[in-house]
Design a protein around this motif. Structure first.
Motif, mmCIF file in Angstrom:
data_model
loop_
_atom_site.group_PDB
_atom_site.id
_atom_site.type_symbol
_atom_site.label_atom_id
_atom_site.label_comp_id
_atom_site.label_asym_id
_atom_site.label_seq_id
_atom_site.Cartn_x
_atom_site.Cartn_y
_atom_site.Cartn_z
ATOM 1 N N ARG A 1 0.995 -1.251 -0.073
ATOM 2 C CA ARG A 1 0.057 0.061 0.044
ATOM 3 C C ARG A 1 0.970 1.227 -0.072
ATOM 4 N N SER A 2 2.093 1.128 0.067
ATOM 5 C CA SER A 2 3.041 2.176 0.083
ATOM 6 C C SER A 2 3.108 3.008 -1.301
ATOM 7 N N PHE A 3 2.606 2.035 -2.156
ATOM 8 C CA PHE A 3 2.434 2.778 -3.694
ATOM 9 C C PHE A 3 1.338 3.386 -4.059
ATOM 10 N N ILE A 4 0.325 3.539 -3.242
ATOM 11 C CA ILE A 4 -1.017 4.464 -3.393
ATOM 12 C C ILE A 4 -0.664 5.729 -3.986
ATOM 13 N N PRO A 5 0.212 6.547 -3.482
ATOM 14 C CA PRO A 5 0.563 7.682 -3.975
ATOM 15 C C PRO A 5 0.772 7.653 -5.486
ATOM 16 N N VAL A 6 1.653 6.861 -5.844
ATOM 17 C CA VAL A 6 2.054 6.850 -7.408
ATOM 18 C C VAL A 6 0.670 6.352 -8.091
ATOM 19 N N ILE A 7 -0.137 5.259 -7.632
ATOM 20 C CA ILE A 7 -1.296 5.050 -8.300
ATOM 21 C C ILE A 7 -2.103 6.042 -8.384
ATOM 22 N N THR B 1 -5.543 -1.938 -2.890
ATOM 23 C CA THR B 1 -4.795 -0.746 -3.140
ATOM 24 C C THR B 1 -5.120 0.160 -4.351
ATOM 25 N N VAL B 2 -5.268 -0.596 -5.306
ATOM 26 C CA VAL B 2 -5.625 0.279 -6.670
ATOM 27 C C VAL B 2 -7.017 0.855 -6.529
ATOM 28 N N CYS B 3 -7.938 0.000 -5.856
ATOM 29 C CA CYS B 3 -9.384 0.739 -5.547
ATOM 30 C C CYS B 3 -9.301 1.925 -4.534
ATOM 31 N N ASN B 4 -8.293 1.769 -3.628
ATOM 32 C CA ASN B 4 -8.099 2.849 -2.525
ATOM 33 C C ASN B 4 -7.763 4.006 -3.644
ATOM 34 N N ALA B 5 -6.755 4.032 -4.267
ATOM 35 C CA ALA B 5 -6.389 5.228 -5.207
ATOM 36 C C ALA B 5 -7.483 5.676 -5.790
ATOM 37 N N ALA B 6 -8.086 4.923 -6.576
ATOM 38 C CA ALA B 6 -9.434 5.169 -7.399
ATOM 39 C C ALA B 6 -10.591 6.093 -6.845
ATOM 40 N N MET B 7 -10.816 5.396 -5.216
ATOM 41 C CA MET B 7 -11.794 6.032 -4.638
ATOM 42 C C MET B 7 -11.247 7.358 -4.288
ATOM 43 N N MET B 8 -9.899 7.572 -3.770
ATOM 44 C CA MET B 8 -9.468 8.862 -3.472
ATOM 45 C C MET B 8 -9.623 9.841 -4.549
ATOM 46 N N SER B 9 -9.079 9.663 -5.793
ATOM 47 C CA SER B 9 -9.100 10.516 -6.819
ATOM 48 C C SER B 9 -10.363 10.896 -7.338
ATOM 49 N N THR B 10 -11.475 9.695 -7.087
ATOM 50 C CA THR B 10 -12.903 10.309 -7.444
ATOM 51 C C THR B 10 -13.712 10.918 -6.333
ATOM 52 N N SER B 11 -13.197 10.701 -5.250
ATOM 53 C CA SER B 11 -13.590 11.636 -3.925
ATOM 54 C C SER B 11 -12.976 13.054 -4.073
ATOM 55 N N GLY B 12 -11.840 13.339 -4.538
ATOM 56 C CA GLY B 12 -11.261 14.755 -4.998
ATOM 57 C C GLY B 12 -11.776 15.415 -5.828
ATOM 58 N N MET C 1 -9.705 15.677 4.638
ATOM 59 C CA MET C 1 -8.357 15.815 4.072
ATOM 60 C C MET C 1 -8.321 16.043 2.636
ATOM 61 N N ILE C 2 -9.044 15.241 1.959
ATOM 62 C CA ILE C 2 -8.925 15.302 0.494
ATOM 63 C C ILE C 2 -9.489 16.568 -0.010
ATOM 64 N N GLN C 3 -10.517 17.165 0.605
ATOM 65 C CA GLN C 3 -11.101 18.395 0.319
ATOM 66 C C GLN C 3 -10.331 19.589 0.728
ATOM 67 N N MET C 4 -9.304 19.586 1.757
ATOM 68 C CA MET C 4 -8.616 20.645 2.026
ATOM 69 C C MET C 4 -7.462 20.733 1.321
ATOM 70 N N THR C 5 -6.977 19.460 0.856
ATOM 71 C CA THR C 5 -5.565 19.359 0.206
ATOM 72 C C THR C 5 -5.944 19.063 -1.387
ATOM 73 N N SER C 6 -5.686 17.647 -1.423
ATOM 74 C CA SER C 6 -5.848 16.884 -2.804
ATOM 75 C C SER C 6 -5.844 15.525 -2.506
ATOM 76 N N ALA C 7 -6.394 14.500 -3.392
ATOM 77 C CA ALA C 7 -6.232 13.073 -3.227
ATOM 78 C C ALA C 7 -4.762 12.532 -3.048
ATOM 79 N N VAL C 8 -3.871 13.237 -4.147
ATOM 80 C CA VAL C 8 -2.558 12.747 -3.913
ATOM 81 C C VAL C 8 -1.468 13.282 -2.546
ATOM 82 N N THR C 9 -2.023 14.518 -2.307
ATOM 83 C CA THR C 9 -1.402 15.136 -0.969
ATOM 84 C C THR C 9 -1.711 14.373 0.140
ATOM 85 N N THR C 10 -3.261 13.729 0.027
ATOM 86 C CA THR C 10 -3.391 12.878 1.246
ATOM 87 C C THR C 10 -2.939 11.758 1.266
#
Length: 319
Positions: free
Chosen positions: A113-119, A170-181, A249-258
């Motif tokens: 899951r450490s690769f979530i930021p890249v994904i 992990t891939v779904c986590n990244a997709a969820m965060m980007s869609t949330s952003g 956190m996503i709202q205050m910064t961004s999905a990638v920053t989170t």
């Protein structure tokens, strides 16, 4: 209120939110690992469903009152596709992550899951139309590799099935965060997003939970219903708090920053694993993580299309 007094207030809110995010993220991971892997509560799908159902029921009384009540129809009509996507991604992410914790170590789980930021950064190109620079991608790759080395125990202790579950989650986590952003940038508040996505996740998980775990759980819970109820309740409160703070956190910064800030919590998990779960980590691991300090700051403060934090704030959080 003067601008000078408003700025410290906003910085304080951001610091408090980051601290809550890192704390709740760590406690939720440790609690789930202890519950699913050590205590023997081997019902990850049921646990996830309970977390989502609890979130929906707790938020329901508030959502039935103004100012939320009058907003539901227009919001759902406009953003139902994104809400369903987030709910499904969340269900797969949490369920597969919990399933993986039954079959692999917490360390290996965090390596993957450490690769979530890249994904997340790559997915944001298509989902949020945010194009990262080469420097940003390079920094994220270095950060992810460094965190992977920091948490690596030197061997793979887990089944291939558990590893695959963790990768998909992990891939779904990244997709969820980007869609949330993307959705949160369209003036949808975090409480409504948590309220809308919870039933979607519950519905998605119900058939799998029913056929895979319901019969075993009925046998398991006989004679210890109070203990089981207490365990699920505590975990549900933690999960709801984390989901709300996560969206904030996503709202205050961004999905990638989170996701980058999420990497910071790895060192907390290393220390807490030693103290609470009896897991060993080497001084080399902590030194490697500390050496990533500059990379973390660079990821969070570099310019580009993704909202960043101020360097002074990042340093105050990491030191």
């Amino acid at each position: 209120m003067s601008p000078d007094s408003a700025k410290p207030h906003s910085v304080f809110n951001l610091v408090a939110t980051v601290a809550a995010y890192l704390t709740l993220n760590s406690t939720l991971n440790l609690m789930n690992k202890w519950l699913l892997g050590i205590y023997g509560f081997s019902f990850p799908l049921l646990l996830t469903s309970c977390h989502m159902l609890f979130s929906f029921l707790i938020l329901l009384p508030f959502m039935m009152r103004e100012p939320f009540k009058s907003l539901h129809a227009a919001t759902l009509q406009k953003q139902w596709k994104g809400i369903i996507g987030i709910g499904l991604f969340m269900a797969v992410n949490i369920a597969f992550n919990n399933l993986s914790l039954v079959q692999i170590t917490l360390s290996l789980n965090q390596v993957i899951r450490s690769f979530i930021p890249v994904i997340c950064c790559l997915l944001a190109i298509g989902i949020e139309n945010k194009i990262p620079t080469g420097k940003e991608i390079g920094s994220l790759v270095i950060l992810s590799l460094g965190v992977m080395i920091a948490v690596w125990e030197g061997s793979v202790n887990g089944s291939p099935h558990g590893i695959m579950l963790c990768i998909v989650g992990t891939v779904c986590n990244a997709a969820m965060m980007s869609t949330s952003g993307r959705i949160l940038s369209e003036k949808l508040d975090v409480l409504r997003l948590a309220f809308y996505t919870a039933p979607v996740s519950c519905i998605a998980l119900f058939p799998f939970c029913y056929f895979r775990e319901s019969a075993r759980f009925m046998t398991y819970s006989q004679g210890q219903s109070m203990i089981v109820t207490a365990i699920i309740l505590v975990g549900s409160v933690n999960a709801l708090s984390y989901n709300v703070v996560h969206y904030l956190m996503i709202q205050m910064t961004s999905a990638v920053t989170t996701t980058v800030l999420g990497e910071v919590k790895i060192v907390g998990l290393l220390v807490l694993s030693v103290l609470l779960l009896g897991k060993l980590c080497s001084k080399v691991s902590l030194c490697v993580y500390h050496s990533l300090h500059g990379t973390v700051v660079d990821c969070l403060t570099s310019s580009g299309g993704i909202p960043r934090l101020s360097e002074d704030l990042v340093l105050s959080l990491l030191l």
